[in-house]
Write a protein that holds these residues in place. Structure first.
Motif, PDB file in Angstrom:
ATOM      1  N   UNK A  70      11.837   6.282   4.816  1.00  0.00           N
ATOM      2  CA  UNK A  70      13.031   6.344   3.967  1.00  0.00           C
ATOM      3  C   UNK A  70      12.855   5.499   2.715  1.00  0.00           C
ATOM      4  N   UNK A  71      12.217   4.341   2.872  1.00  0.00           N
ATOM      5  CA  UNK A  71      11.963   3.475   1.722  1.00  0.00           C
ATOM      6  C   UNK A  71      11.041   4.175   0.723  1.00  0.00           C
ATOM      7  N   UNK A  72      10.023   4.872   1.249  1.00  0.00           N
ATOM      8  CA  UNK A  72       9.101   5.610   0.380  1.00  0.00           C
ATOM      9  C   UNK A  72       9.829   6.716  -0.369  1.00  0.00           C
TER      10      UNK A  72
ATOM     11  N   UNK B 107       5.788  14.955  -1.230  1.00  0.00           N
ATOM     12  CA  UNK B 107       4.348  14.738  -1.283  1.00  0.00           C
ATOM     13  C   UNK B 107       4.019  13.252  -1.415  1.00  0.00           C
ATOM     14  N   UNK B 108       4.828  12.539  -2.202  1.00  0.00           N
ATOM     15  CA  UNK B 108       4.631  11.100  -2.338  1.00  0.00           C
ATOM     16  C   UNK B 108       4.834  10.386  -1.015  1.00  0.00           C
ATOM     17  N   UNK B 109       5.871  10.771  -0.290  1.00  0.00           N
ATOM     18  CA  UNK B 109       6.131  10.173   1.019  1.00  0.00           C
ATOM     19  C   UNK B 109       5.001  10.503   1.993  1.00  0.00           C
ATOM     20  N   UNK B 110       4.546  11.754   1.990  1.00  0.00           N
ATOM     21  CA  UNK B 110       3.435  12.146   2.857  1.00  0.00           C
ATOM     22  C   UNK B 110       2.203  11.291   2.589  1.00  0.00           C
ATOM     23  N   UNK B 111       1.909  11.063   1.305  1.00  0.00           N
ATOM     24  CA  UNK B 111       0.739  10.272   0.933  1.00  0.00           C
ATOM     25  C   UNK B 111       0.763   8.903   1.589  1.00  0.00           C
ATOM     26  N   UNK B 112       1.953   8.338   1.672  1.00  0.00           N
ATOM     27  CA  UNK B 112       2.091   6.965   2.159  1.00  0.00           C
ATOM     28  C   UNK B 112       2.144   6.851   3.675  1.00  0.00           C
ATOM     29  N   UNK B 113       2.808   7.792   4.342  1.00  0.00           N
ATOM     30  CA  UNK B 113       3.111   7.566   5.763  1.00  0.00           C
ATOM     31  C   UNK B 113       2.297   8.398   6.745  1.00  0.00           C
TER      32      UNK B 113
ATOM     33  N   UNK C 138       0.811  -1.212   0.000  1.00  0.00           N
ATOM     34  CA  UNK C 138       0.000   0.000   0.000  1.00  0.00           C
ATOM     35  C   UNK C 138       0.842   1.259   0.000  1.00  0.00           C
ATOM     36  N   UNK C 139       1.867   1.307   0.855  1.00  0.00           N
ATOM     37  CA  UNK C 139       2.691   2.514   0.899  1.00  0.00           C
ATOM     38  C   UNK C 139       3.488   2.686  -0.388  1.00  0.00           C
TER      39      UNK C 139
ATOM     40  N   UNK D 162       4.060   6.343  -5.035  1.00  0.00           N
ATOM     41  CA  UNK D 162       4.213   6.636  -6.465  1.00  0.00           C
ATOM     42  C   UNK D 162       3.048   7.464  -6.987  1.00  0.00           C
ATOM     43  N   UNK D 163       1.815   7.099  -6.590  1.00  0.00           N
ATOM     44  CA  UNK D 163       0.654   7.862  -7.028  1.00  0.00           C
ATOM     45  C   UNK D 163       0.711   9.295  -6.506  1.00  0.00           C
ATOM     46  N   UNK D 164       1.155   9.454  -5.255  1.00  0.00           N
ATOM     47  CA  UNK D 164       1.264  10.786  -4.675  1.00  0.00           C
ATOM     48  C   UNK D 164       2.316  11.631  -5.369  1.00  0.00           C
ATOM     49  N   UNK D 165       3.447  11.012  -5.695  1.00  0.00           N
ATOM     50  CA  UNK D 165       4.516  11.723  -6.388  1.00  0.00           C
ATOM     51  C   UNK D 165       4.053  12.160  -7.780  1.00  0.00           C
TER      52      UNK D 165
END
Length: 201
Positions: A153-155, A123-129, A98-99, A104-107
């Motif tokens: 960090x992985x995101x 923004x992509x990292x924010x979307x995930x975490x 999911x993350x 990727x979708x957020x980025x």
């Protein structure tokens, strides 16, 4: 509808399960409390991203299927609570998928708004975490990004790879698979090998 849409719906279900499960572990929680935490976990990151980008209406407001997905996640958590507790490692794998997808979708969405690539990666990292961060805060747990395990960090690594491949015009589908695969790989290796970011001091 594109396949990414269905993946996002599935990811929403998984995040709702994750949030509801975390809330359900706290004694005295009622249905409303558990559902609320599941809801915030599932939509928190994406909503924060959209608000920062000025993207309205928010995704879950514009598409009621995301609400149904959250409700489904909460119901599944209650029906299979014992099994989910027993197989939390499996659920963690779905959470990792999911993350990866949401990063990727957020980025990509951020890039569509014309922001700088560095901002798009964030923004992509924010979307995930961020949904998980809000979940942990509401359940009085240490937020996931403050734990030793490699997560955000992985995101960020996957988002950066996506931007690099996008710059070289790699086909969108391949870019999704490669960049998302990097996030999943880093996260799984980090969990099994107990990798962690060096302490600040």
């Amino acid at each position: 509808m594109p396949i990414q849409y269905y993946f996002e719906i599935i990811g929403t279900v998984v995040f709702a399960i994750s949030g509801a499960l975390a809330a359900g572990e706290k004694s005295g929680q009622d249905w409303f409390g558990v559902t609320f935490v599941g809801f915030i976990t599932a939509i928190g990151g994406g909503s924060l991203r959209d608000m920062l980008l000025g993207s309205y209406p928010l995704v879950w407001i514009n598409d009621v299927n995301f609400i149904y997905a959250i409700i489904l996640g909460v119901v599944l958590m209650r029906l299979f609570y014992a099994s989910l507790q027993r197989y939390r490692r499996t659920l963690s794998l779905f959470d990792t998928m999911g993350i990866a997808l949401f990063t990727i979708l957020g980025t990509e969405k951020a890039l569509e708004f014309g922001v700088h690539p560095v901002v798009a990666a964030i923004m992509g990292m924010f979307s995930a975490v961020m949904g998980g961060v809000i979940r942990d805060t509401l359940t009085n747990s240490t937020p996931v990004i403050f734990r030793k395990e490699i997560y955000a960090t992985a995101c960020l690594a996957g988002a950066i790879l996506f931007l690099i491949l996008n710059y070289f015009d790699v086909h969108r589908t391949f870019n999704f698979l490669i960049s998302g695969g990097l996030i999943i790989t880093i996260r799984i290796l980090a969990v099994y090998n107990r990798w962690s970011i060096p302490k600040f001091k």
